[in-house]
Design a protein around this motif. Structure first.
Motif, mmCIF file in Angstrom:
data_model
loop_
_atom_site.group_PDB
_atom_site.id
_atom_site.type_symbol
_atom_site.label_atom_id
_atom_site.label_comp_id
_atom_site.label_asym_id
_atom_site.label_seq_id
_atom_site.Cartn_x
_atom_site.Cartn_y
_atom_site.Cartn_z
ATOM 1 N N ARG A 1 36.091 48.155 41.113
ATOM 2 C CA ARG A 1 35.169 47.991 39.979
ATOM 3 C C ARG A 1 33.764 47.611 40.446
ATOM 4 O O ARG A 1 32.768 48.097 39.917
ATOM 5 C CB ARG A 1 35.703 46.925 39.017
ATOM 6 N N LYS A 2 33.653 46.720 41.424
ATOM 7 C CA LYS A 2 32.347 46.200 41.841
ATOM 8 C C LYS A 2 31.539 47.182 42.697
ATOM 9 O O LYS A 2 30.343 47.340 42.486
ATOM 10 C CB LYS A 2 32.523 44.884 42.622
ATOM 11 N N SER B 1 42.430 42.150 46.615
ATOM 12 C CA SER B 1 41.323 42.331 45.664
ATOM 13 C C SER B 1 40.890 43.793 45.535
ATOM 14 O O SER B 1 39.766 44.067 45.125
ATOM 15 C CB SER B 1 40.135 41.473 46.104
ATOM 16 N N TRP C 1 39.534 44.783 42.081
ATOM 17 C CA TRP C 1 38.231 44.158 41.844
ATOM 18 C C TRP C 1 37.152 44.879 42.652
ATOM 19 O O TRP C 1 36.063 45.161 42.140
ATOM 20 C CB TRP C 1 38.303 42.680 42.222
#
Length: 191
Positions: A158-159, A152, A155
């Motif tokens: 980005r988070k 991940s 992801w």
């Protein structure tokens, strides 16, 4: 087998030393250059290296006439320096950039990023304080976490963003500094 508290302690120590969250930018950079990272293979190889070193590391030390206590102090010193790197945002341990970026293999991720010298030193240091099964469970928990983070990483990028990664890295750095000081105190109390 150790208590839940001991298992959590070992898991947290290894998680801090491995610093998979802090290595996500390197993983993302490598993924951009080579197109694909084999997360499963990298995780299995890193886990195998850690377990192998856990079992034969002491034998290797005995060949050189080094006791576990002395190695634990050396490991605590390395953990202290890694913690200082994380907290202060400096680079004490330089790595060859070609090692990380010029290959598409899993080797730069499994070793030295995940199962590097700091991790191996920490495993031997942990043997001085925790039983073998507790450490194996800690390794297994970290192998799962490593796999999840590698899978991940885009992801997470980005988070959390850059600021989020920096905060996490500093928090784990302070934890690592505290753990290294605890190992120093324990070994000097025994000696």
């Amino acid at each position: 087998m150790g208590s839940v508290k001991e298992i959590l302690s070992v898991s947290l120590i290894l998680f801090s030393v491995i610093d998979i969250i802090g290595n996500v930018p390197i993983v993302i950079n490598l993924r951009k250059k080579v197109g694909h990272i084999q997360s499963g293979k990298a995780t299995i190889v890193a886990g195998a290296i850690m377990v192998l070193f856990l079992f034969v590391g002491e034998t290797i030390l005995n060949l050189f006439g080094i006791d576990i206590g002395s190695f634990a102090v050396a490991g605590a010193l390395i953990m202290f320096l890694i913690g200082m790197e994380m907290v202060l945002g400096i680079e004490l341990f330089k790595s060859d950039p070609d090692e990380v970026t010029n290959t598409a293999s899993i080797v730069p991720i499994a070793f030295p990023l995940i199962a590097g010298p700091g991790t191996m030193t920490s495993l031997i240091s942990l043997r001085a304080e925790f039983d073998l099964y507790t450490i194996l469970i800690g390794i297994a928990i970290n192998v799962v976490l490593i796999y999840l983070v590698l899978k991940s990483s885009n992801w997470l990028e980005r988070k959390l963003g850059s600021a989020g990664f920096n905060i996490l890295r500093k928090v784990f750095g302070i934890i690592l500094l505290s753990i290294s000081i605890k190992i120093f105190k324990t070994q000097f109390a025994l000696g």
